[in-house]
Design a protein around this motif. Structure first.
Motif, PDB file in Angstrom:
ATOM      1  N   ARG A   1       0.834  -1.197   0.000  1.00  8.34           N
ATOM      2  CA  ARG A   1       0.000   0.000   0.000  1.00  8.34           C
ATOM      3  C   ARG A   1       0.870   1.249   0.000  1.00  8.34           C
ATOM      4  O   ARG A   1       0.588   2.221  -0.723  1.00  8.34           O
ATOM      5  CB  ARG A   1      -0.928   0.005   1.215  1.00  8.34           C
ATOM      6  N   LEU A   2       1.950   1.233   0.798  1.00  5.86           N
ATOM      7  CA  LEU A   2       2.858   2.371   0.834  1.00  5.86           C
ATOM      8  C   LEU A   2       3.534   2.571  -0.527  1.00  5.86           C
ATOM      9  O   LEU A   2       3.650   3.705  -1.007  1.00  5.86           O
ATOM     10  CB  LEU A   2       3.912   2.150   1.918  1.00  5.86           C
ATOM     11  N   LEU A   3       3.942   1.474  -1.153  1.00  2.14           N
ATOM     12  CA  LEU A   3       4.578   1.578  -2.461  1.00  2.14           C
ATOM     13  C   LEU A   3       3.614   2.117  -3.518  1.00  2.14           C
ATOM     14  O   LEU A   3       4.013   2.838  -4.430  1.00  2.14           O
ATOM     15  CB  LEU A   3       5.109   0.213  -2.900  1.00  2.14           C
ATOM     16  N   SER A   4       2.338   1.772  -3.391  1.00  7.29           N
ATOM     17  CA  SER A   4       1.364   2.276  -4.355  1.00  7.29           C
ATOM     18  C   SER A   4       1.199   3.785  -4.241  1.00  7.29           C
ATOM     19  O   SER A   4       0.812   4.453  -5.203  1.00  7.29           O
ATOM     20  CB  SER A   4       0.012   1.589  -4.155  1.00  7.29           C
ATOM     21  N   VAL A   5       1.526   4.324  -3.056  1.00  3.94           N
ATOM     22  CA  VAL A   5       1.427   5.768  -2.847  1.00  3.94           C
ATOM     23  C   VAL A   5       2.682   6.469  -3.334  1.00  3.94           C
ATOM     24  O   VAL A   5       2.622   7.491  -4.048  1.00  3.94           O
ATOM     25  CB  VAL A   5       1.194   6.091  -1.360  1.00  3.94           C
ATOM     26  N   ILE A   6       3.838   5.945  -2.962  1.00  2.00           N
ATOM     27  CA  ILE A   6       5.086   6.631  -3.314  1.00  2.00           C
ATOM     28  C   ILE A   6       5.543   6.325  -4.732  1.00  2.00           C
ATOM     29  O   ILE A   6       6.347   7.067  -5.303  1.00  2.00           O
ATOM     30  CB  ILE A   6       6.209   6.280  -2.318  1.00  2.00           C
ATOM     31  N   GLY A   7       5.029   5.223  -5.328  1.00  2.00           N
ATOM     32  CA  GLY A   7       5.417   4.880  -6.687  1.00  2.00           C
ATOM     33  C   GLY A   7       6.904   4.617  -6.794  1.00  2.00           C
ATOM     34  O   GLY A   7       7.499   3.957  -5.947  1.00  2.00           O
ATOM     35  N   THR A   8       7.510   5.162  -7.815  1.00  2.00           N
ATOM     36  CA  THR A   8       8.939   4.952  -8.048  1.00  2.00           C
ATOM     37  C   THR A   8       9.798   6.069  -7.500  1.00  2.00           C
ATOM     38  O   THR A   8      10.981   6.177  -7.812  1.00  2.00           O
ATOM     39  CB  THR A   8       9.212   4.798  -9.555  1.00  2.00           C
ATOM     40  N   GLN A   9       9.206   6.932  -6.662  1.00  2.00           N
ATOM     41  CA  GLN A   9       9.996   7.998  -6.071  1.00  2.00           C
ATOM     42  C   GLN A   9      10.992   7.439  -5.056  1.00  2.00           C
ATOM     43  O   GLN A   9      10.709   6.443  -4.386  1.00  2.00           O
ATOM     44  CB  GLN A   9       9.091   8.995  -5.332  1.00  2.00           C
ATOM     45  N   ARG A  10      12.110   8.061  -4.921  1.00  2.00           N
ATOM     46  CA  ARG A  10      13.084   7.662  -3.898  1.00  2.00           C
ATOM     47  C   ARG A  10      12.734   8.317  -2.581  1.00  2.00           C
ATOM     48  O   ARG A  10      12.551   9.539  -2.498  1.00  2.00           O
ATOM     49  CB  ARG A  10      14.498   8.054  -4.340  1.00  2.00           C
ATOM     50  N   MET A  11      12.644   7.497  -1.533  1.00  2.00           N
ATOM     51  CA  MET A  11      12.230   8.006  -0.217  1.00  2.00           C
ATOM     52  C   MET A  11      13.369   8.747   0.478  1.00  2.00           C
ATOM     53  O   MET A  11      13.140   9.487   1.445  1.00  2.00           O
ATOM     54  CB  MET A  11      11.738   6.850   0.658  1.00  2.00           C
TER      55      MET A  11
END
Length: 279
Positions: free
Chosen positions: A265-275
């Motif tokens: 779910r978190l990955l679906s929000v941040i997508g391919t952005q670098r955290m």
């Protein structure tokens, strides 16, 4: 050769094509549905007499070249082309190489699965379609050259488990077994032969697996990816075969309520952005 069935099939396919479909004028005196026999013969680069004899179940065995020309002239689908060859007593030749064209309905399916990371791979393990969650879980395939989208090339020649997967040994064995069968299906395809040659030359592991001559891959039901931002993610792995194009859909999902589901779910929000990059 089933002459009667072949004649009926050719006649039925001819009658369904409108002259405008192939760039011919309808004309005011056209009395037959579809194309005339002489028009099909012209489009197929064969004599009208020979085509007429085919439709009358009186012709000798057509060659592969004639069958290919008829399939093109009559605008046959892949299934109809194969049927034409079987009626003529000449089994269709294997396709020249693995298909890389993904049907739009499959692409639409991937995008309707927001809770699943999904990729489509060709027969040679090249990633040819993916949804946003797959890009976030694995990597942004759009940023890679085509050569680097091949999962077996990456796994065997990069020297480390692909995406930190927990089942690297199983993936390696399954990939070698799968490619064994693929090489037999496409013996004349230069991309397949080049891929196998590169793997044999660059990976001792692949060479050992290849030498076993095994073709029965085992299903992988679970897999853990070590994601660089959110850590290990344990997912279910389901594979859907697209038989008509020799492709597969890999679906990665997590059990609801688990840390893995929250990570997806978190990955679906941040997508391919670098955290780790300040906003």
């Amino acid at each position: 050769m089933n002459r009667q069935e072949l004649a009926g099939f050719l006649r039925g396919r001819r009658e369904r094509i409108r002259p405008a479909d192939v760039g011919l004028p309808a004309g005011p005196r056209r009395r037959t549905p579809g194309l005339r026999r002489e028009e099909v013969a012209q489009l197929a680069f064969i004599s009208t007499e020979y085509y007429t004899r085919l439709e009358q179940a009186r012709a000798p065995h057509p060659s592969r070249e004639v069958l290919a020309q008829l399939a093109r002239a009559l605008r046959l689908s892949d299934a109809e082309r194969d049927h034409l060859h079987h009626l003529a007593g000449t089994p269709p030749a294997p396709p020249p190489g693995p298909s890389r064209e993904v049907r739009q309905s499959i692409v639409d399916l991937l995008n309707r699965l927001p809770d699943a990371a999904a990729v489509v791979v060709s027969a040679t393990y090249e990633v040819i379609a993916w949804n946003p969650l797959a890009a976030a879980l694995l990597e942004d395939f759009s940023a890679l050259p085509r050569r680097d989208r091949n999962l077996v090339r990456r796994h065997f020649l990069a020297g480390s488990p692909l995406y930190g997967a927990s089942d690297a040994d199983t993936f390696a064995r399954n990939a070698a077994q799968h490619l064994r069968a693929v090489a037999a299906r496409y013996p004349a395809d230069p991309e397949v032969t080049s891929l196998v040659a590169d793997l044999l030359a660059g990976s001792e592991e692949f060479a050992c697996l290849w030498a076993a001559h095994e073709v029965a891959a085992r299903p992988v039901l679970c897999r853990t990816f070590d994601h660089p931002q959110v850590g290990p993610i344990a997912v279910h792995c389901d594979v859907l075969d697209i038989k008509d194009s020799d492709q597969r859909v890999f679906l990665y999902t997590a059990t609801p309520g688990t840390p893995a589901a929250e990570a997806l779910r978190l990955l679906s929000v941040i997508g391919t952005q670098r955290m780790d990059v300040p906003g």
